[in-house]
Scaffold this motif. Structure first.
Motif, PDB file in Angstrom:
ATOM      1  N   LEU A  38       2.945   4.949   3.379  1.00  0.00           N
ATOM      2  CA  LEU A  38       4.408   4.847   3.377  1.00  0.00           C
ATOM      3  C   LEU A  38       4.920   4.425   4.758  1.00  0.00           C
ATOM      4  O   LEU A  38       5.849   3.611   4.862  1.00  0.00           O
ATOM      5  CB  LEU A  38       5.042   6.176   2.966  1.00  0.00           C
ATOM      6  CG  LEU A  38       4.871   6.579   1.508  1.00  0.00           C
ATOM      7  CD1 LEU A  38       5.433   7.976   1.281  1.00  0.00           C
ATOM      8  CD2 LEU A  38       5.522   5.575   0.576  1.00  0.00           C
ATOM      9  N   GLU A  52      14.614   8.680  -1.126  1.00  0.00           N
ATOM     10  CA  GLU A  52      13.493   9.422  -1.689  1.00  0.00           C
ATOM     11  C   GLU A  52      14.022  10.326  -2.785  1.00  0.00           C
ATOM     12  O   GLU A  52      15.025  11.024  -2.590  1.00  0.00           O
ATOM     13  CB  GLU A  52      12.819  10.275  -0.607  1.00  0.00           C
ATOM     14  CG  GLU A  52      11.719  11.164  -1.162  1.00  0.00           C
ATOM     15  CD  GLU A  52      11.168  12.136  -0.132  1.00  0.00           C
ATOM     16  OE1 GLU A  52       9.941  12.239  -0.043  1.00  0.00           O
ATOM     17  OE2 GLU A  52      11.960  12.796   0.579  1.00  0.00           O
ATOM     18  N   SER A  60       6.847  14.399   2.684  1.00  0.00           N
ATOM     19  CA  SER A  60       6.908  12.937   2.571  1.00  0.00           C
ATOM     20  C   SER A  60       8.143  12.381   3.283  1.00  0.00           C
ATOM     21  O   SER A  60       8.092  11.300   3.873  1.00  0.00           O
ATOM     22  CB  SER A  60       6.884  12.488   1.111  1.00  0.00           C
ATOM     23  OG  SER A  60       7.882  13.140   0.355  1.00  0.00           O
ATOM     24  N   LEU A  64       8.509   9.262   6.024  1.00  0.00           N
ATOM     25  CA  LEU A  64       9.458   8.151   5.850  1.00  0.00           C
ATOM     26  C   LEU A  64      10.436   8.068   7.023  1.00  0.00           C
ATOM     27  O   LEU A  64      10.616   7.001   7.622  1.00  0.00           O
ATOM     28  CB  LEU A  64      10.215   8.319   4.532  1.00  0.00           C
ATOM     29  CG  LEU A  64       9.388   8.153   3.252  1.00  0.00           C
ATOM     30  CD1 LEU A  64      10.134   8.727   2.050  1.00  0.00           C
ATOM     31  CD2 LEU A  64       9.029   6.698   3.028  1.00  0.00           C
ATOM     32  N   PHE A 122      11.425   5.691  -2.670  1.00  0.00           N
ATOM     33  CA  PHE A 122      10.181   6.406  -2.958  1.00  0.00           C
ATOM     34  C   PHE A 122      10.457   7.405  -4.068  1.00  0.00           C
ATOM     35  O   PHE A 122      11.293   8.301  -3.926  1.00  0.00           O
ATOM     36  CB  PHE A 122       9.649   7.109  -1.709  1.00  0.00           C
ATOM     37  CG  PHE A 122       8.356   7.843  -1.952  1.00  0.00           C
ATOM     38  CD1 PHE A 122       7.249   7.191  -2.474  1.00  0.00           C
ATOM     39  CD2 PHE A 122       8.246   9.193  -1.647  1.00  0.00           C
ATOM     40  CE1 PHE A 122       6.053   7.865  -2.706  1.00  0.00           C
ATOM     41  CE2 PHE A 122       7.055   9.875  -1.865  1.00  0.00           C
ATOM     42  CZ  PHE A 122       5.960   9.206  -2.398  1.00  0.00           C
ATOM     43  N   GLU A 183      -0.312   4.557  -5.922  1.00  0.00           N
ATOM     44  CA  GLU A 183       1.062   4.146  -5.616  1.00  0.00           C
ATOM     45  C   GLU A 183       1.376   2.870  -6.394  1.00  0.00           C
ATOM     46  O   GLU A 183       0.677   1.866  -6.245  1.00  0.00           O
ATOM     47  CB  GLU A 183       1.235   3.902  -4.114  1.00  0.00           C
ATOM     48  CG  GLU A 183       0.885   5.104  -3.254  1.00  0.00           C
ATOM     49  CD  GLU A 183       1.602   6.371  -3.651  1.00  0.00           C
ATOM     50  OE1 GLU A 183       2.847   6.359  -3.768  1.00  0.00           O
ATOM     51  OE2 GLU A 183       0.913   7.389  -3.872  1.00  0.00           O
TER      52      GLU A 183
END
Length: 190
Positions: A38, A52, A60, A64, A122, A183
């Motif tokens: 990412l 997100e 996560s 990001l 995301f 992904e």
């Protein structure tokens, strides 16, 4: 500081998820290699506005947000209040709270109020709802933007209807990347 926090959250997530019987109590963090992937995607695409869906404990989101250029911003959505509160504490501890907006609530309802123009989205939330969110996600994603969907290999069957809906749209290009739990990259045509 960030590296230490990410390592701490990895360990805490793995330990927590082994002990929990309820999915809602699990963190279900992305893998480290997915976080690194990412980071590269954000930097390579020059993403300045990132969305997100599925914050959990913020693991996560930290990958990001820390990858954004100066002036970049991450908006992240979490359904559960306790997880949203925990994530906000992690954002503050990492010194990234100033470039992150955390929205707590049901994603489907919150998406409608967001302005379009995200460079990267995301998606790592309730996979059963992805199909119903698709039109809103595509509205929010700018032309030339990238949608990244986690768990595309580990939960392939759960994503079949979503992938079929994506494939039905001529303006989208898809690629499955076997990093972490898989992904799915979706590029929105210009």
């Amino acid at each position: 500081m960030l590296t230490t926090l990410l390592t701490e959250l990895e360990r805490k997530g793995e330990q927590n998820d082994r002990q929990q019987a309820s999915k809602e109590q699990c963190y279900l963090n992305i893998t480290r290699d997915t976080g690194e992937f990412l980071r590269v995607l954000v930097k390579a695409t020059g993403a300045r506005r990132v969305l997100e869906i599925g914050t959990s404990n913020g693991y996560s989101a930290l990958w990001l947000a820390s990858s954004l250029p100066a002036g970049g911003h991450l908006t992240t959505i979490e359904l559960l209040p306790a997880k949203a509160e925990e994530a906000q504490q992690h954002f503050e501890r990492a010194g990234l709270a100033g470039c992150i907006t955390l929205l707590q609530g049901e994603a489907g309802a919150l998406l409608a109020a967001l302005p379009a123009g995200f460079d990267l989205i995301f998606l790592d939330a309730d996979r059963a709802r992805y199909v119903t969110m698709l039109d809103e996600l595509l509205r929010l994603l700018r032309p030339g933007g990238l949608l990244v969907c986690d768990n595309a290999v580990s939960h392939r069957q759960e994503l079949e209807a979503f992938v079929a809906a994506l494939n039905a749209k001529a303006s989208l290009s898809l690629s499955l990347v076997p990093v972490g739990k898989g992904e799915l990259l979706v590029h929105k045509g210009e």
